[in-house]
Design an enzyme around this catalytic site. Structure first.
Site, short mmCIF file in Angstrom:
data_model
loop_
_atom_site.label_atom_id
_atom_site.label_comp_id
_atom_site.label_asym_id
_atom_site.label_seq_id
_atom_site.Cartn_x
_atom_site.Cartn_y
_atom_site.Cartn_z
N LYS A 47 0.45 6.24 -5.77
CA LYS A 47 0.62 6.94 -6.33
C LYS A 47 2.43 7.56 -6.60
O LYS A 47 2.77 7.28 -7.87
CB LYS A 47 0.02 8.29 -7.25
CG LYS A 47 -1.16 7.07 -7.53
CD LYS A 47 -1.50 6.35 -8.66
CE LYS A 47 -2.68 6.07 -9.37
NZ LYS A 47 -2.42 4.59 -10.32
N TYR A 65 -8.40 11.46 -1.64
CA TYR A 65 -7.30 11.18 -2.66
C TYR A 65 -6.00 10.08 -1.68
O TYR A 65 -5.79 9.08 -1.31
CB TYR A 65 -5.88 11.08 -3.37
CG TYR A 65 -5.97 10.54 -4.83
CD1 TYR A 65 -7.29 9.78 -5.32
CD2 TYR A 65 -4.72 10.70 -5.30
CE1 TYR A 65 -6.76 9.31 -6.18
CE2 TYR A 65 -4.74 9.79 -5.92
CZ TYR A 65 -5.22 9.52 -7.02
OH TYR A 65 -5.04 8.64 -8.39
#
Length: 255
Positions: A161, A154
């Site tokens: 995020k 990720y």
């Protein structure tokens, strides 16, 4: 019996096709009585095709969140279709391959900058652009993936995020006096177009199957859509700056 969103006007971003999480939100929102305006970027015909699969076909307008002129004209263009906005859904994220290639040090600044602009800064940019149409009681809901820990593959999207979560708290602080709520929904891993670019997606899904106490179906965005619709409704009038986890309970269970 009226729906949760009866009479509300919503702006929904981030639909690519009918498998998008934002599509599930749009579908349920219409079923609950909302009138929608959708935005798309690039392959606008794909968004328009998805729009035709909704119970009522909503208008689709172009929005590239990296272009100041499109942000500046957003309120005017949305205003051609609805007189006000009761809610905005932020479902926008993007990362070049180098930013999510399972090698955190591989990304250069250009890759990181693009990831942060589209996936983090766009929340504030979108809210600022839509604000002229919003009013006390309006709600902003963004889609999140829990950034409290590091995820395999990720990488810089995880950093983006984390920034999104911080941005939502600051927006909640600044917009609260106007009566506007800002919340995020942290979804579990779902099989979307975006998920295809994540090299360790299947590993994350496997972990979810093992640990989520309610179980998890990566093909079903229904639970996430319901959380978004609830936060867009009038049933959370005192909730802002919150991250609601719609992830089968995975976030609460240790390894």
């Amino acid at each position: 019996m009226s729906g949760l969103l009866e009479g509300k006007r919503l702006l929904i971003t981030g639909i690519i096709n009918y498998a998008s999480i934002a599509f599930a939100v749009a579908q349920l929102a219409q079923q609950q009585g909302a009138q929608l305006v959708l935005t798309g970027h690039g392959r606008l015909h794909m968004v328009e095709e998805a729009a035709r699969r909704l119970p009522q076909t909503p208008p689709v307008i172009e929005l590239d969140v990296t272009r100041d002129e499109q942000l500046a004209s957003l309120a005017e263009r949305v205003g051609r279709h609805v007189p006000r906005l009761d809610g905005v859904v932020h479902a926008i994220a993007y990362a070049p391959h180098a930013a999510i290639c399972d090698d955190f040090l591989a990304a250069g600044w250009a890759d990181v900058q693009s990831t942060l602009q589209v996936s983090t800064y766009s929340l504030a940019a979108l809210v600022g652009a839509a604000l002229p149409l919003m009013h006390p009681g309006s709600a902003i809901v963004g889609l999140d993936f829990d950034a409290a820990v590091a995820w395999s593959g990720y990488d810089w999207m995880g950093v983006a995020k984390a920034g999104l979560e911080a941005s939502a708290r600051y927006l909640a602080r600044d917009l609260g006096p106007r009566g506007i709520r800002v919340n995020l929904v942290a979804a579990g891993p779902l099989r979307t177009v975006a998920a295809r670019g994540e090299p360790r997606f299947q590993d994350i899904v496997t972990a979810w199957h093992a640990r989520a106490p309610l179980g998890w179906n990566p093909a079903d965005a229904g639970g996430v859509a319901r959380a978004c619709v609830a936060l867009l409704s009038d049933w959370f009038p005192a909730t802002t700056g919150e991250i609601v986890h719609a992830d089968g309970g995975f976030h609460a269970i240790g390894a």
